[in-house]
Design an enzyme around this catalytic site. Structure first.
Site, mmCIF file in Angstrom:
data_model
loop_
_atom_site.group_PDB
_atom_site.id
_atom_site.type_symbol
_atom_site.label_atom_id
_atom_site.label_comp_id
_atom_site.label_asym_id
_atom_site.label_seq_id
_atom_site.Cartn_x
_atom_site.Cartn_y
_atom_site.Cartn_z
ATOM 1 N N PHE A 270 -9.277 4.408 4.349
ATOM 2 C CA PHE A 270 -9.904 5.086 5.481
ATOM 3 C C PHE A 270 -11.129 4.277 5.905
ATOM 4 O O PHE A 270 -11.892 3.790 5.076
ATOM 5 C CB PHE A 270 -10.361 6.487 5.091
ATOM 6 C CG PHE A 270 -9.267 7.522 5.051
ATOM 7 C CD1 PHE A 270 -7.961 7.212 5.369
ATOM 8 C CD2 PHE A 270 -9.568 8.831 4.705
ATOM 9 C CE1 PHE A 270 -6.959 8.180 5.342
ATOM 10 C CE2 PHE A 270 -8.583 9.806 4.679
ATOM 11 C CZ PHE A 270 -7.278 9.484 4.987
ATOM 12 N N HIS B 288 -1.115 8.442 -5.221
ATOM 13 C CA HIS B 288 -2.154 7.579 -4.643
ATOM 14 C C HIS B 288 -3.475 7.836 -5.359
ATOM 15 O O HIS B 288 -4.043 8.921 -5.259
ATOM 16 C CB HIS B 288 -2.274 7.875 -3.152
ATOM 17 C CG HIS B 288 -3.140 6.915 -2.404
ATOM 18 N ND1 HIS B 288 -3.787 5.860 -3.008
ATOM 19 C CD2 HIS B 288 -3.483 6.856 -1.076
ATOM 20 C CE1 HIS B 288 -4.484 5.194 -2.101
ATOM 21 N NE2 HIS B 288 -4.317 5.783 -0.935
ATOM 22 N N LYS C 234 3.284 3.599 -5.688
ATOM 23 C CA LYS C 234 2.743 4.938 -5.416
ATOM 24 C C LYS C 234 3.846 5.994 -5.365
ATOM 25 O O LYS C 234 3.568 7.183 -5.477
ATOM 26 C CB LYS C 234 1.963 4.937 -4.102
ATOM 27 C CG LYS C 234 0.646 4.185 -4.144
ATOM 28 C CD LYS C 234 -0.110 4.339 -2.841
ATOM 29 C CE LYS C 234 -1.410 3.563 -2.843
ATOM 30 N NZ LYS C 234 -1.211 2.116 -2.702
ATOM 31 N N HIS D 161 0.859 -1.191 0.000
ATOM 32 C CA HIS D 161 0.000 0.000 0.000
ATOM 33 C C HIS D 161 0.897 1.243 0.000
ATOM 34 O O HIS D 161 0.635 2.176 -0.750
ATOM 35 C CB HIS D 161 -0.919 -0.025 1.210
ATOM 36 C CG HIS D 161 -1.917 1.078 1.229
ATOM 37 N ND1 HIS D 161 -2.830 1.270 0.215
ATOM 38 C CD2 HIS D 161 -2.153 2.075 2.130
ATOM 39 C CE1 HIS D 161 -3.583 2.326 0.491
ATOM 40 N NE2 HIS D 161 -3.198 2.827 1.641
ATOM 41 N N GLU E 88 2.460 -1.253 7.986
ATOM 42 C CA GLU E 88 2.421 -2.309 6.977
ATOM 43 C C GLU E 88 3.681 -3.167 7.024
ATOM 44 O O GLU E 88 3.607 -4.396 6.915
ATOM 45 C CB GLU E 88 2.249 -1.709 5.578
ATOM 46 C CG GLU E 88 2.111 -2.763 4.492
ATOM 47 C CD GLU E 88 1.773 -2.187 3.127
ATOM 48 O OE1 GLU E 88 1.440 -2.967 2.225
ATOM 49 O OE2 GLU E 88 1.849 -0.945 2.965
#
Length: 417
Positions: A403, A342, A337, A305, A316
């Site tokens: 989120f 993102h 990313k 991520h 992570e």
């Protein structure tokens, strides 16, 4: 597990800050190109963050009739463009039973640009409501899956998953389960987002979530670097065609990879912050490995991520160390990313494409801008710093988290008969 149908990838498509087709996107990834630059969509002079990773050189007239694209928000346009590429790549345009072809798409926000424009226009007036008849169809998140379905006549399952930045990966897992349970033979899946607007930039600035490295946008997204200060907002779309193996074989389709598992979990911790312990991420990767029927040491590459936020990156990596143990140091890890920014709800789509192409090409794309390793993150791990690395990739995982504490992990494997 043995009664489930095998599911393979037969088409890919992408429109991203690095390139407007899947091959162009892959070239950008391999070469470590940053897609971040000063914002051109609006005057960002007064914003704390004045840059983003925009799609470049996009003209809707190249893809749609003008009357047609006026009815679509930009996020839907991106989705249709990427899906068109994947559908053509898979050869789905002729000779398939369209009653058995679905579209399951992901978007975390939907038509933010359309919502903003209509509200701004109303606010400038005298209070008399003068809304466009296209406003609601442009704004709703399922306009993406609906338009893809309508354009191609696909009459199978059709809907959108919305789980913030995990949306695309949730759509991929849902498509996977839809096929292996026999509810469809083919599903076009992935996701799209177009949130580079005044409200998008302003809202994330208010959350203190985005980088403010305005003097050097191309180095702002720096996952795992000590000096990271937040994510860079991106836009675009990634699409994949998932298909039952027997169906793909019967029609002679080319196969990129096999999708063998997916995991979901929740942090159950905070609406925006990740659980610092990484427990929800541990759970989602364990669920994915179990679903795929593989061991931690079988995995070669994790597309993390890795948003470049101070809290998220560390959580992570802690989770990866917990799940993979000694095997963690044999992995390649990278955050694409660092190059694309993102894409929020579209992230899982383009990152699934990256994982698939890493398997296909035996190349792991890099984590760029990793200049000063964070001493609080285990630097014995291979973060694929700054330069792509050649390696045989038999199994790759794509992680996306959102989120609300939404966590997803998707597992792809090199295809074998």
């Amino acid at each position: 597990m043995s009664s489930f149908r095998r599911v393979v990838v037969t088409g890919i498509g992408a429109i991203t800050p690095l390139g407007n087709t899947a091959p162009a996107y892959w070239e950008g990834l391999k070469n470590g190109v940053s897609g971040a630059a000063p914002i051109t969509r609006f005057d960002a002079t007064k914003f704390k963050t004045r840059f983003a990773a925009e799609v470049k050189g996009y003209n809707p007239d190249d893809f749609f009739d003008r009357k047609e694209h006026r009815k679509m928000d930009l996020f839907t346009q991106f989705g249709v463009v990427a899906a068109d590429e994947a559908i053509a790549d898979a050869g789905l345009l002729e000779g398939v039973n369209k009653d058995r072809v679905g579209v399951i798409w992901g978007s975390g926000i939907g038509g933010l640009k359309s919502l903003q424009e209509e509200c701004f226009q109303f606010g400038r007036g005298d209070g008399t409501p003068r809304y466009s008849p296209f406003f609601i169809p442009r704004m709703i998140a399922d306009s993406s899956s609906g338009n893809i379905s309508i354009k191609n006549g696909f009459r199978g399952p059709n809907f959108v998953t919305t789980s913030a930045c995990a949306s695309s990966s949730d759509s991929i897992i849902t498509a996977f389960n839809t096929i292996r349970l026999g509810l469809a033979d083919v599903v076009v899946t992935g996701g799209s987002e177009a949130a580079i607007t005044e409200s998008g930039i302003g809202g994330f600035n208010a959350l203190k979530a985005m980088s403010e490295r305005n003097d050097s946008p191309e180095t702002a997204s720096r996952p795992y670097d000590k000096n990271r200060d937040g994510f860079v907002l991106g836009e675009g779309s990634g699409a994949i065609v998932l298909e039952a193996y027997e169906h793909a074989k019967a029609r002679g389709a080319k196969i990129y990879a096999e999708l063998i598992g997916g995991g979901m979990s929740s942090d159950a911790y905070h609406i925006t912050a990740p659980d610092p312990s990484g427990s929800g991420v541990v759970l989602v990767m364990e669920n994915a490995l179990r679903d795929a029927g593989i061991k931690p040491e079988d995995v070669d590459y994790i597309n993390t991520h890795g948003t470049s936020t101070p809290l998220g990156d560390g959580a992570e990596i802690k989770a990866i160390e917990t799940v993979f143990g000694p095997a963690a140091e044999k992995l390649n890890i990278s955050s694409t990313k660092s190059m694309t920014g993102h894409l929020l709800g579209g992230a899982g789509g383009i990152e699934a494409v990256a994982a698939i192409l890493a398997i296909q090409n035996g190349v792991v794309p890099p984590t760029i801008n990793l200049e000063t390793p964070d001493p609080e993150i285990n630097q014995n791990l291979n973060f694929t710093p700054n330069t792509a690395q050649q390696r045989e990739v038999n199994i790759a995982i794509s992680n996306t988290f959102g989120f609300g504490g939404h966590n997803t992990s998707v597992v792809f494997r090199r295809f074998e008969e």
